[in-house]
Design a protein around this motif. Structure first.
Motif, short mmCIF file in Angstrom:
data_model
loop_
_atom_site.label_atom_id
_atom_site.label_comp_id
_atom_site.label_asym_id
_atom_site.label_seq_id
_atom_site.Cartn_x
_atom_site.Cartn_y
_atom_site.Cartn_z
N VAL A 25 0.79 13.31 -21.17
CA VAL A 25 0.49 13.38 -19.68
C VAL A 25 -0.83 14.28 -19.03
N LEU A 26 -1.21 15.30 -19.48
CA LEU A 26 -2.55 15.79 -18.32
C LEU A 26 -3.65 14.23 -18.19
N LYS A 27 -3.99 13.14 -19.02
CA LYS A 27 -4.89 12.35 -19.03
C LYS A 27 -3.87 11.34 -18.21
N LEU A 28 -2.53 10.85 -17.67
CA LEU A 28 -1.98 10.49 -16.43
C LEU A 28 -1.61 11.12 -15.62
N LEU A 29 -1.95 12.24 -15.17
CA LEU A 29 -1.68 12.95 -14.70
C LEU A 29 -3.22 12.95 -13.64
N LYS A 30 -4.03 13.50 -14.45
CA LYS A 30 -5.26 12.16 -14.27
C LYS A 30 -6.03 12.04 -13.64
N LEU A 31 -5.40 10.47 -14.15
CA LEU A 31 -5.74 8.75 -13.80
C LEU A 31 -5.11 9.32 -12.54
N ASN A 32 -3.60 9.39 -11.78
CA ASN A 32 -2.90 9.22 -11.09
C ASN A 32 -3.56 10.39 -9.63
N LEU A 33 -4.30 11.12 -10.06
CA LEU A 33 -5.62 11.60 -9.20
C LEU A 33 -6.11 11.94 -8.67
N ASN A 34 -7.16 10.83 -9.27
CA ASN A 34 -7.69 9.80 -9.45
C ASN A 34 -8.16 9.05 -7.15
N ALA A 35 -6.95 8.94 -7.21
CA ALA A 35 -6.99 8.28 -6.04
C ALA A 35 -7.57 9.37 -4.27
N SER A 36 -8.27 8.24 -3.60
CA SER A 36 -8.74 9.42 -2.85
C SER A 36 -7.52 10.28 -1.68
N GLU A 37 -7.01 9.56 -2.01
CA GLU A 37 -5.29 10.67 -0.96
C GLU A 37 -5.06 11.57 -1.88
N LYS A 85 0.82 -1.33 0.12
CA LYS A 85 -0.14 -0.15 0.31
C LYS A 85 0.89 1.62 0.15
N ILE A 86 1.78 1.24 0.93
CA ILE A 86 2.41 2.82 0.93
C ILE A 86 3.69 2.65 -0.60
N PHE A 87 4.83 1.41 -0.76
CA PHE A 87 4.58 1.17 -2.39
C PHE A 87 3.85 2.69 -3.07
N PHE A 88 2.80 1.33 -3.31
CA PHE A 88 2.07 2.04 -4.57
C PHE A 88 1.30 4.07 -4.40
N LEU A 89 1.37 3.94 -3.11
CA LEU A 89 1.12 5.23 -2.32
C LEU A 89 2.01 6.10 -2.75
#
Length: 83
Positions: free
Chosen positions: A57-69, A17-21
């Motif tokens: 790059v925006l698509k990848l950024l959005k994908l990562n920012l979708n995490a609740s954290e 969990k920490i690794f993927f975060l």
């Protein structure tokens, strides 16, 4: 995925969990850096060819920012970049 899974299998004491975060944090930082560098190259150095990479790059950024954290960061960035 293959490389990450192999790494985690080899180093099985790592908290996944920490690794993927951490992985997502680094990815977000890199995407923001690329957006800035490519925008600067296009504007300052008139290297417009870099602009074609921004949607990906925006698509990848959005994908990562979708995490609740990352909700607070996502809310802060929303007005600055097109989602």
């Amino acid at each position: 995925d293959i490389i990450i899974n192999s790494y985690l299998k080899t180093f099985n004491k790592i908290d996944k969990k920490i690794f993927f975060l951490s992985y997502k944090v680094i990815a977000i930082q890199r995407h923001l850096k690329v957006l800035g560098i490519f925008s600067r190259l296009a504007k300052r150095d008139n290297k417009k060819s870099y602009l074609k990479h921004l949607p990906r790059v925006l698509k990848l950024l959005k994908l990562n920012l979708n995490a609740s954290e990352f909700k607070p960061l996502r809310n802060m960035l929303l007005p600055l970049i097109k989602f």
